[in-house]
Enzyme design. Structure first.
Site, PDB file in Angstrom:
ATOM      1  N   PRO A  95      87.238  37.871  26.485  1.00  0.00           N
ATOM      2  CG  PRO A  95      86.293  36.123  25.269  1.00  0.00           C
ATOM      3  CD  PRO A  95      86.806  37.521  25.126  1.00  0.00           C
ATOM      4  N   GLY A  99      90.142  31.432  24.446  1.00  0.00           N
ATOM      5  CA  GLY A  99      90.909  31.118  23.246  1.00  0.00           C
ATOM      6  C   GLY A  99      91.159  32.324  22.360  1.00  0.00           C
ATOM      7  CG  LEU A 100      88.620  35.112  21.618  1.00  0.00           C
ATOM      8  CD1 LEU A 100      87.536  36.171  21.616  1.00  0.00           C
ATOM      9  CD2 LEU A 100      88.795  34.554  20.210  1.00  0.00           C
ATOM     10  N   GLY A 101      93.209  34.842  23.352  1.00  0.00           N
ATOM     11  CA  GLY A 101      94.522  35.417  23.682  1.00  0.00           C
ATOM     12  C   GLY A 101      94.487  36.458  24.785  1.00  0.00           C
ATOM     13  CB  SER A 102      92.203  37.173  27.637  1.00  0.00           C
ATOM     14  OG  SER A 102      92.362  35.993  28.374  1.00  0.00           O
ATOM     15  CB  ALA A 104      99.218  36.828  24.699  1.00  0.00           C
ATOM     16  CB  ALA A 105      95.485  40.790  24.857  1.00  0.00           C
ATOM     17  CG  ASP A 146      97.781  32.744  22.162  1.00  0.00           C
ATOM     18  OD1 ASP A 146      97.673  32.104  21.111  1.00  0.00           O
ATOM     19  OD2 ASP A 146      96.990  32.643  23.123  1.00  0.00           O
TER      20      ASP A 146
HETATM   21  O1  PMV Z   1      93.653  28.790  23.859  1.00  0.00           O
HETATM   22  P1  PMV Z   1      94.639  29.727  23.265  1.00  0.00           P
HETATM   23  O2  PMV Z   1      94.091  30.809  22.467  1.00  0.00           O
HETATM   24  O3  PMV Z   1      95.660  30.198  24.228  1.00  0.00           O
HETATM   25  O4  PMV Z   1      95.421  28.908  22.160  1.00  0.00           O
HETATM   26  C1  PMV Z   1      96.157  27.785  22.462  1.00  0.00           C
HETATM   27  C2  PMV Z   1      96.781  27.294  21.208  1.00  0.00           C
HETATM   28  C3  PMV Z   1      97.443  25.945  21.381  1.00  0.00           C
HETATM   29  O5  PMV Z   1      97.985  25.611  20.116  1.00  0.00           O
HETATM   30  C4  PMV Z   1      96.419  24.880  21.770  1.00  0.00           C
HETATM   31  C5  PMV Z   1      98.533  25.992  22.418  1.00  0.00           C
HETATM   32  C6  PMV Z   1      99.765  26.792  22.012  1.00  0.00           C
HETATM   33  O6  PMV Z   1     100.579  27.036  22.899  1.00  0.00           O
HETATM   34  O7  PMV Z   1      99.942  27.097  20.829  1.00  0.00           O
END
Ligand code: PMV
Length: 307
Positions: A95, A99-102, A104-105, A146
């Site tokens: 998604p 928050g699952l790293g889409s 960077a993936a 990520d």
């Molecule tokens: O929302 P995500 O999965 O990209 O994670 C962000 C993680 C944070 O610690 C909030 C930000 C970061 O750069 O580490």
């Protein structure tokens, strides 16, 4: 030339990781982004296709801050290669803004595929560094966790600016990931925490330090396979994330449902303010917790084990 990269979950330490405290993350091998490169007519240059966004654009015409174009330019510069006549396509099961790293993936899968098409295998460290540059476009001030966990495809103990420690974990963790259905914009959540921290430095530093200590304890619990303790530490992390203002009633409802159905621990993962929660479960407990999460309104529940 085809390639892929996994999603990721931050087990503990999000937000405080931006300020130099440790965090732990694990790849989610079953939920992936795929990228492939096909040769195109001579003189056509590199075209970029993002299937999920319905976007197609020529690298030559793409603005500098278009993430896939930025990634392609970085890869070509890194390899010292001319723009090839080819089509680079990406398609993700992850998604967007969950928050699952889409982000960077997509970067890691695309960099692997493009380099592979040009005859080069990039190391995890090189992939991570390239994806980090694009993370800056997405997130502003990313910690780098990520791109690190996704490029290495191993659980990592991560401190910003230091080489990642790849964890030797005796057994994988069973996690449920539940999507709240509300998009989470990492850049905004991180900026909001930064503003509040500037206004109340002592309050925020105290909580970041508590999260940092908890991450170290969680590492020991994970390495020793003490899952009840790990679950309690995830719960404690959630309480601190709520105190720094990144939880929401909707995330709390999912977390409570998971705990009441027998999860060993549950918390938001990633930036919060929406996105996903994770619940640590046993093999026997997994179905009941998954049902409870769906009943509490999760729009998608993934049953995963970390590698
Ligand atoms: O929302 P995500 O999965 O990209 O994670 C962000 C993680 C944070 O610690 C909030 C930000 C970061 O750069 O580490």
């Amino acid at each position: 030339m085809e390639s892929s990269a996994p999603g990721k979950v931050i087990l503990c330490g999000e937000h405080s990781v931006v300020y130099g405290y440790p965090a732990m993350a694990a790849p989610v091998m079953g939920v992936r982004c795929r990228a492939w490169v096909e040769a195109a007519a001579s003189g056509s240059g590199l075209s970029l296709v993002a299937v999920d966004l319905g976007e197609r654009l020529a690298l030559r015409a793409a603005p500098p801050d278009q993430p896939l174009a930025a990634l392609a330019r970085l890869v070509l510069a890194h390899l010292g290669c001319e723009e090839p006549d080819a089509v680079l396509t990406v398609h993700s099961d992850l998604p967007i803004a969950g928050g699952l790293g889409s982000g960077a993936a997509v970067s890691v899968a695309a960099a692997r595929a493009l380099a592979g098409f040009l005859g080069v295998t990039l190391s995890p460290a090189a992939l991570s560094a390239l994806a980090y540059e694009v993370e800056k476009l997405h997130h502003g001030t990313p910690s780098g966790i990520d791109n690190t966990v996704i490029a290495w495809e191993r659980p990592v103990y991560f401190v910003k600016g230091q080489p990642p420690e790849v964890l030797a974990i005796p057994a994988p963790l069973r996690l449920l990931i539940a999507d709240s259905g509300i998009g989470a914009v990492t850049r905004e959540a991180v900026a909001a925490v930064r503003q509040r921290r500037e206004a109340h430095p002592a309050y925020y530093e105290a909580r970041f330090a508590q999260i940092g200590a908890l991450v170290s304890a969680a590492r020991a619990a994970w390495e020793q396979q003490d899952l009840p303790t790990l679950g309690q530490l995830l719960d404690a992390n959630q309480a601190l994330l709520a105190e720094i203002g990144v939880s929401t009633p909707r995330l709390e409802a999912l977390i409570t449902a998971a705990r009441q159905a027998g999860a060993l621990g549950a918390k938001l993962t990633g930036s919060g303010m929406g996105g996903n929660i994770i619940a640590l479960v046993t093999a026997e407990g997994m179905p009941a917790v998954a049902d409870a999460l769906r009943a509490a309104g999760a729009v998608h529940v993934w049953q995963t084990i970390t590698e």
